[in-house]
Design a protein around this motif. Structure first.
Motif, PDB file in Angstrom:
ATOM      1  N   PHE A 254       0.840  -1.197   0.000  1.00 25.04           N
ATOM      2  CA  PHE A 254       0.000   0.000   0.000  1.00 25.04           C
ATOM      3  C   PHE A 254       0.879   1.252   0.000  1.00 25.04           C
ATOM      4  N   PRO A 255       0.370   2.363  -0.533  1.00 21.89           N
ATOM      5  CA  PRO A 255       1.205   3.566  -0.663  1.00 21.89           C
ATOM      6  C   PRO A 255       1.510   4.212   0.678  1.00 21.89           C
ATOM      7  N   SER A 256       2.680   4.801   0.744  1.00 20.41           N
ATOM      8  CA  SER A 256       3.075   5.575   1.923  1.00 20.41           C
ATOM      9  C   SER A 256       3.108   7.062   1.590  1.00 20.41           C
ATOM     10  N   ASP A 257       2.463   7.450   0.490  1.00 13.60           N
ATOM     11  CA  ASP A 257       2.388   8.853   0.103  1.00 13.60           C
ATOM     12  C   ASP A 257       0.942   9.191  -0.260  1.00 13.60           C
ATOM     13  N   GLY A 258       0.737  10.366  -0.856  1.00  7.42           N
ATOM     14  CA  GLY A 258      -0.609  10.840  -1.123  1.00  7.42           C
ATOM     15  C   GLY A 258      -1.406  10.003  -2.092  1.00  7.42           C
ATOM     16  N   SER A 259      -0.768   9.130  -2.868  1.00  6.20           N
ATOM     17  CA  SER A 259      -1.522   8.262  -3.772  1.00  6.20           C
ATOM     18  C   SER A 259      -2.404   7.284  -2.995  1.00  6.20           C
ATOM     19  N   PHE A 260      -2.160   7.137  -1.693  1.00  4.46           N
ATOM     20  CA  PHE A 260      -3.029   6.338  -0.827  1.00  4.46           C
ATOM     21  C   PHE A 260      -4.474   6.809  -0.966  1.00  4.46           C
ATOM     22  N   PHE A 261      -4.682   8.113  -1.000  1.00  2.00           N
ATOM     23  CA  PHE A 261      -6.040   8.655  -1.027  1.00  2.00           C
ATOM     24  C   PHE A 261      -6.702   8.448  -2.386  1.00  2.00           C
ATOM     25  N   ASP A 262      -5.929   8.457  -3.458  1.00  2.00           N
ATOM     26  CA  ASP A 262      -6.483   8.121  -4.770  1.00  2.00           C
ATOM     27  C   ASP A 262      -6.979   6.679  -4.774  1.00  2.00           C
ATOM     28  N   MET A 263      -6.204   5.800  -4.165  1.00  2.35           N
ATOM     29  CA  MET A 263      -6.588   4.390  -4.093  1.00  2.35           C
ATOM     30  C   MET A 263      -7.828   4.215  -3.230  1.00  2.35           C
ATOM     31  N   LEU A 264      -7.883   4.937  -2.108  1.00  3.22           N
ATOM     32  CA  LEU A 264      -9.061   4.878  -1.251  1.00  3.22           C
ATOM     33  C   LEU A 264     -10.301   5.358  -1.995  1.00  3.22           C
ATOM     34  N   ALA A 265     -10.175   6.406  -2.788  1.00  3.85           N
ATOM     35  CA  ALA A 265     -11.320   6.909  -3.559  1.00  3.85           C
ATOM     36  C   ALA A 265     -11.822   5.852  -4.535  1.00  3.85           C
ATOM     37  N   ARG A 266     -10.909   5.118  -5.166  1.00  2.00           N
ATOM     38  CA  ARG A 266     -11.331   4.060  -6.089  1.00  2.00           C
ATOM     39  C   ARG A 266     -12.062   2.943  -5.338  1.00  2.00           C
ATOM     40  N   PHE A 267     -11.555   2.600  -4.148  1.00  4.65           N
ATOM     41  CA  PHE A 267     -12.242   1.594  -3.345  1.00  4.65           C
ATOM     42  C   PHE A 267     -13.653   2.059  -2.981  1.00  4.65           C
ATOM     43  N   VAL A 268     -13.788   3.289  -2.522  1.00  2.43           N
ATOM     44  CA  VAL A 268     -15.095   3.819  -2.120  1.00  2.43           C
ATOM     45  C   VAL A 268     -16.076   3.749  -3.275  1.00  2.43           C
ATOM     46  N   ASP A 269     -15.621   4.065  -4.480  1.00  2.00           N
ATOM     47  CA  ASP A 269     -16.515   4.020  -5.646  1.00  2.00           C
ATOM     48  C   ASP A 269     -16.931   2.595  -6.000  1.00  2.00           C
ATOM     49  N   SER A 270     -16.156   1.601  -5.585  1.00  2.00           N
ATOM     50  CA  SER A 270     -16.472   0.213  -5.938  1.00  2.00           C
ATOM     51  C   SER A 270     -17.390  -0.462  -4.925  1.00  2.00           C
ATOM     52  N   GLU A 271     -17.721   0.239  -3.850  1.00  2.00           N
ATOM     53  CA  GLU A 271     -18.441  -0.359  -2.739  1.00  2.00           C
ATOM     54  C   GLU A 271     -19.798   0.308  -2.505  1.00  2.00           C
ATOM     55  N   PRO A 272     -20.698  -0.361  -1.788  1.00  2.00           N
ATOM     56  CA  PRO A 272     -21.934   0.302  -1.357  1.00  2.00           C
ATOM     57  C   PRO A 272     -21.614   1.496  -0.463  1.00  2.00           C
ATOM     58  N   LEU A 273     -22.560   2.412  -0.374  1.00  2.00           N
ATOM     59  CA  LEU A 273     -22.347   3.630   0.413  1.00  2.00           C
ATOM     60  C   LEU A 273     -22.007   3.299   1.857  1.00  2.00           C
ATOM     61  N   ASP A 274     -22.643   2.284   2.422  1.00  4.01           N
ATOM     62  CA  ASP A 274     -22.468   2.011   3.842  1.00  4.01           C
ATOM     63  C   ASP A 274     -21.252   1.150   4.156  1.00  4.01           C
ATOM     64  N   THR A 275     -20.286   1.074   3.240  1.00  2.00           N
ATOM     65  CA  THR A 275     -19.026   0.427   3.620  1.00  2.00           C
ATOM     66  C   THR A 275     -18.337   1.207   4.723  1.00  2.00           C
ATOM     67  N   ALA A 276     -18.722   2.494   4.890  1.00  4.91           N
ATOM     68  CA  ALA A 276     -18.280   3.324   6.011  1.00  4.91           C
ATOM     69  C   ALA A 276     -19.505   4.015   6.590  1.00  4.91           C
ATOM     70  N   ASP A 277     -19.491   4.279   7.909  1.00  2.00           N
ATOM     71  CA  ASP A 277     -20.630   4.968   8.499  1.00  2.00           C
ATOM     72  C   ASP A 277     -20.588   6.454   8.139  1.00  2.00           C
ATOM     73  N   SER A 278     -21.641   7.174   8.500  1.00  2.00           N
ATOM     74  CA  SER A 278     -21.759   8.571   8.051  1.00  2.00           C
ATOM     75  C   SER A 278     -20.659   9.447   8.640  1.00  2.00           C
ATOM     76  N   ASP A 279     -20.189   9.135   9.854  1.00  2.00           N
ATOM     77  CA  ASP A 279     -19.112   9.934  10.432  1.00  2.00           C
ATOM     78  C   ASP A 279     -17.836   9.828   9.596  1.00  2.00           C
ATOM     79  N   TRP A 280     -17.459   8.590   9.251  1.00  2.00           N
ATOM     80  CA  TRP A 280     -16.231   8.432   8.475  1.00  2.00           C
ATOM     81  C   TRP A 280     -16.430   8.857   7.022  1.00  2.00           C
TER      82      TRP A 280
END
Length: 509
Positions: A254-280
């Motif tokens: 996994f990335p140790s730089d800002g590309s981590f957040f690009d990867m997280l965004a791709r994961f979020v788009d591949s999942e249902p909305l509730d893969t994280a609660d509303s706070d996160w």
């Protein structure tokens, strides 16, 4: 007021105390308190922020939220990085199941792999392909995890609730069988004839480990893995591909730089909305990550996110390398340096604290900074089952292990491992095998190391092989730190009652 990018956050030069502490090496004299005081004392004439104060606080808030998002999301990005790297190297799809047919060496960069079993890892997308059938061959030790690295909930059979484990520790009990993996929110009736597992994420890791008796004859174990079949429910005719991943230069970290957040965004788009609660979801939105919206931070934001990721990465490793041993239950023995990355300080696979009051974020973050995959059976406290990982970051004198130094590890007679034991070295920066010029980073019972007259074994780690001890030696890399994992497959009672203990890793020069 001049603005600079410091090692931890973009703020005004009045916060320059940050730069003096982040890069310092073990300097107790320099305190970060001055940095926090500077933030707290930003000018607010008549109760209103100056433009400089408002700008500095806005940047600090972005940095802090990004740092926390990194630490919280580390489990999913850990696996998503593996998936994307595997797909680039070997192809994408449920029918692609890479197998390390000649064992896994340092050319595969992945967190703390075990080169003493045959690895096979595939990735399923239930959101794209729907319910999936996974036909497990016999004699496997496997897991099905969702991408938060939680064991997927399985069937209740004869009062035993299965979760994640398949094969020897699964409901098929090593005989093989058909498993049906259902996507999040699936409402239909499950058909008969399957072990039914219900995932909480669309993305699923299928991870098999096959044992072998003879390191010179791996073909039978590989052949069993290649009996695996994965296909959509009702479509059993799909063929499988089993690319040989051994010897391929693949970076699955996994990335140790800002590309981590690009990867997280791709994961979020591949999942249902509730893969994280509303706070996160709110925390992610604060740094620009919202499902269904493009993640396009400007250059200024990108610089802060990159600094936050680099800082959070170091925080996660510090949690593991330094802080874990200080937690209640972190040390396995009161008089040794060994820790277990994934046990003792949590009660179950959901990473709650011992009293079940809260999600232990620090324990979870520390663990997934250097490992991946969660198997309830591996943490079994029943003699003969599971496999504890006795992990040492420090030598007996309390100093971190250095590739510059030579060390000895003494294992007393009768190592309590019914199946086999091994010791594997890892690079501290990558948590993968060190690129040390040797074929494999491990040495264990099946390698037949030379024993002492009393049946004990001395192993050696360092840049120089002790004369006459080459068979029991693994090479370390000068200029790089390392750590060691002693794995006991099938631990016996002597491990649990601590009547047998390994020696600490001791420096010999």
């Amino acid at each position: 007021m001049t603005r600079v990018l410091l090692g931890c956050v973009t703020v005004s030069t009045l916060l320059s105390g940050c730069s003096s502490t982040v890069g310092a090496a073990d300097s107790d004299a320099q305190s970060p308190v001055a940095r926090y005081d500077a933030l707290a004392d930003l000018p607010f004439p008549e109760g209103y922020p100056t433009k400089g104060a408002a700008s500095a606080l806005k940047d600090e808030l972005l940095f802090q939220r990004a740092t926390q998002v990194y630490l919280w999301a580390l489990p999913v990005v850990n696996l998503y990085a593996m998936k994307e790297s595997s797909e680039r190297a070997f192809g994408a799809g449920y029918d692609v199941f890479p197998v390390w047919k000649k064992r896994l060496d340092a050319r595969t960069r992945v967190a703390t792999p075990n080169s003493d079993v045959i690895y096979a890892m595939g990735y399923i997308d239930l959101g794209r392909d729907g319910p999936m059938v996974v036909e497990i061959p016999p004699k496997q030790q496997g897991i099905l995890n969702d991408f938060w690295q939680r064991p997927i909930e399985g069937p209740d059979i004869d009062g035993k609730q299965y979760a994640g484990d398949v094969g020897f520790a699964g409901p098929d009990r090593g005989k093989g069988g058909k498993f049906l993996v259902l996507p999040p929110g699936y409402r239909g009736a499950a058909p008969e004839g399957y072990f039914v597992y219900r995932s909480r994420t669309n993305n699923v890791l299928a991870f098999w480990r096959a044992f072998f008796a003879d390191p010179e004859n791996l073909a039978p174990s590989v052949g069993l893995i290649e009996q695996t079949r994965i296909y959509p429910l009702g479509k059993p005719g799909a063929s499988m591909r089993f690319p040989d991943a051994s010897g391929k230069p693949v970076d699955m970290l996994f990335p140790s730089d800002g590309s981590f957040f690009d990867m997280l965004a791709r994961f979020v788009d591949s999942e249902p909305l509730d893969t994280a609660d509303s706070d996160w979801r709110g925390m992610m939105a604060a740094i620009g990550i919202v499902k269904g919206q493009p993640f396009k931070p400007d250059a200024h934001t990108r610089a802060i996110l990159d600094a936050a990721a680099r800082t959070a990465f170091k925080m996660s490793r510090s949690m593991m390398y330094e802080e874990l041993a200080k937690r209640p239950g972190g040390l396995i023995y009161s008089d040794r340096q060994y820790v277990t990355p994934t046990r003792n300080f949590v009660t179950d696979r959901e990473w709650t604290d011992k009293a079940g009051r809260f999600l232990d974020l620090d324990a979870r973050t520390a663990a997934y900074s250097i490992v991946y995959g969660t198997s309830p059976a591996m943490g079994s406290s029943v003699p003969g089952q599971g496999a504890p990982f006795l992990t040492a970051f420090k030598s007996g004198d309390g100093r971190f292990l250095s590739g510059e130094r030579n060390y000895r590890l003494h294992l007393p007679p009768n190592v309590p491992a019914a199946i086999f034991w091994s010791v594997t070295l890892y690079d501290t920066e990558t948590a993968s095998g060190p690129d040390n010029g040797q074929p494999l980073p491990s040495i264990g019972s099946r390698d037949k190391p030379v024993s002492n007259a009393d049946g004990s074994v001395d192993l050696y780690f360092g840049p120089d092989a002790p004369p006459g001890k080459e068979r029991n030696w693994r090479h370390t890399v000068p200029g790089k730190g390392f750590f060691a994992m002693l794995r006991l497959y099938g631990p016996t009672q002597a491990y649990f009652d601590q009547s047998w203990k390994p020696g600490d890793i001791e420096r010999v020069n």
